[in-house]
Write an enzyme that holds these catalytic residues in place. Sequence first.
Site, mmCIF file in Angstrom:
data_model
loop_
_atom_site.group_PDB
_atom_site.id
_atom_site.type_symbol
_atom_site.label_atom_id
_atom_site.label_comp_id
_atom_site.label_asym_id
_atom_site.label_seq_id
_atom_site.Cartn_x
_atom_site.Cartn_y
_atom_site.Cartn_z
ATOM 1 N N PRO A 39 0.826 -1.180 -0.025
ATOM 2 C CA PRO A 39 -0.028 0.562 -0.182
ATOM 3 C C PRO A 39 0.723 0.756 0.282
ATOM 4 O O PRO A 39 1.557 1.432 0.960
ATOM 5 C CB PRO A 39 -0.770 0.150 1.153
ATOM 6 C CG PRO A 39 -0.983 -1.165 1.937
ATOM 7 C CD PRO A 39 0.380 -2.242 1.033
ATOM 8 N N GLU A 40 0.223 2.166 -1.247
ATOM 9 C CA GLU A 40 0.788 3.190 -1.018
ATOM 10 C C GLU A 40 0.463 4.636 -0.827
ATOM 11 O O GLU A 40 -1.197 4.147 -0.905
ATOM 12 C CB GLU A 40 1.698 3.488 -2.268
ATOM 13 C CG GLU A 40 2.873 2.557 -2.598
ATOM 14 C CD GLU A 40 3.924 1.994 -3.833
ATOM 15 O OE1 GLU A 40 3.902 3.647 -4.666
ATOM 16 O OE2 GLU A 40 4.068 0.906 -4.924
ATOM 17 N N ARG B 128 1.818 -11.247 6.201
ATOM 18 C CA ARG B 128 3.000 -11.256 6.109
ATOM 19 C C ARG B 128 3.364 -10.807 8.055
ATOM 20 O O ARG B 128 4.978 -10.535 7.915
ATOM 21 C CB ARG B 128 3.580 -10.814 5.378
ATOM 22 C CG ARG B 128 3.329 -11.210 4.205
ATOM 23 C CD ARG B 128 4.370 -11.011 2.871
ATOM 24 N NE ARG B 128 6.033 -11.288 2.708
ATOM 25 C CZ ARG B 128 6.514 -10.635 2.476
ATOM 26 N NH1 ARG B 128 6.549 -10.338 0.866
ATOM 27 N NH2 ARG B 128 8.255 -11.107 2.751
ATOM 28 N N ARG C 109 21.696 14.742 -5.889
ATOM 29 C CA ARG C 109 21.095 14.123 -5.139
ATOM 30 C C ARG C 109 22.093 12.911 -6.541
ATOM 31 O O ARG C 109 21.743 13.335 -7.623
ATOM 32 C CB ARG C 109 19.913 13.813 -4.877
ATOM 33 C CG ARG C 109 20.035 14.223 -3.313
ATOM 34 C CD ARG C 109 20.340 14.435 -1.988
ATOM 35 N NE ARG C 109 19.993 12.493 -1.958
ATOM 36 C CZ ARG C 109 19.248 12.658 -0.988
ATOM 37 N NH1 ARG C 109 18.243 13.745 -0.602
ATOM 38 N NH2 ARG C 109 18.761 10.716 -0.848
#
Length: 273
Positions: A2-3, A112, A151
């Site tokens: 789930p995002e 899980r 970055r």
Amino acid sequence: MPELPEVETVKNELSPYIIGHCISGITLLWEGIVKEPSVEEFCSCLIGQRITDIARRGKYLIFSLSNDESLIVHLKMTGSLIVGRDLSEEPRFTRAIIQLDNGIHIFFRDPRKFGALRLVNDSSRIVGKLGPEPLEADFTPQVLAQRLAKRKAPMKALLCEQNFIAGIGSMYADEALFATGIHPMRSAENLSDEEIERLHRAIREILWAAIENKGASVNTYFRPDGTKGTAHCDFKVAHRGGELCVVCGAPVERIVVRSRGSYFCPRCQPEKP
Ligand SMILES: [Zn+2]
């Protein structure tokens, strides 16, 4: 899994059942799901509290309680919050059950067992270090450009880093990079201004569309009513290894970027543009 779009959907669809209602009981079928405080304290402090609000920050759900504490839920890899009217509706793999005074049961289903429940005085201790919310108005192309500057990390890894941008994980990072023709291994510092602007637009469009489709049910994500979202039906590359690219017809490939399976089109997302 789930995002942001999945967690946002859970928040939206759970809220009519819970806001304004008191927690009348907690059942822990797996005590390890409670990360803090102790299991005893968690249960005794929670019972009797009224849920005054529910919010999302990144992939966290924050339930505000009438005693000013917050119940923070993280679904991690395989968690779902399923609403039921009585215990006979308990789904398989339920690890915790929160009962409300309106008869609603919230089942925390988590095959899980990576999911987490926390009861805290100050939620900023848990969510305070997260990066900007990509759907908020203050997340501008300039903000994204500033955060990307200097970055060196591969773009795929950076987009999934919660302190860089909150809420994006592997699936939506793959989709946003495909939409902008950026290879998952490309270094952030090499992106052009135009690519950053397109990436910014793609992130927001893809997340909004996924929320409209109630999240992606690739593995074990379910909406609170137990049904699946349909956002994965729109995926162009995520979880589509071996299928043909919808733009150019080349087979979608899967590589591992910093231990994350990453799907991309080698022709639409060249390593050296
Ligand atoms: Zn392609």
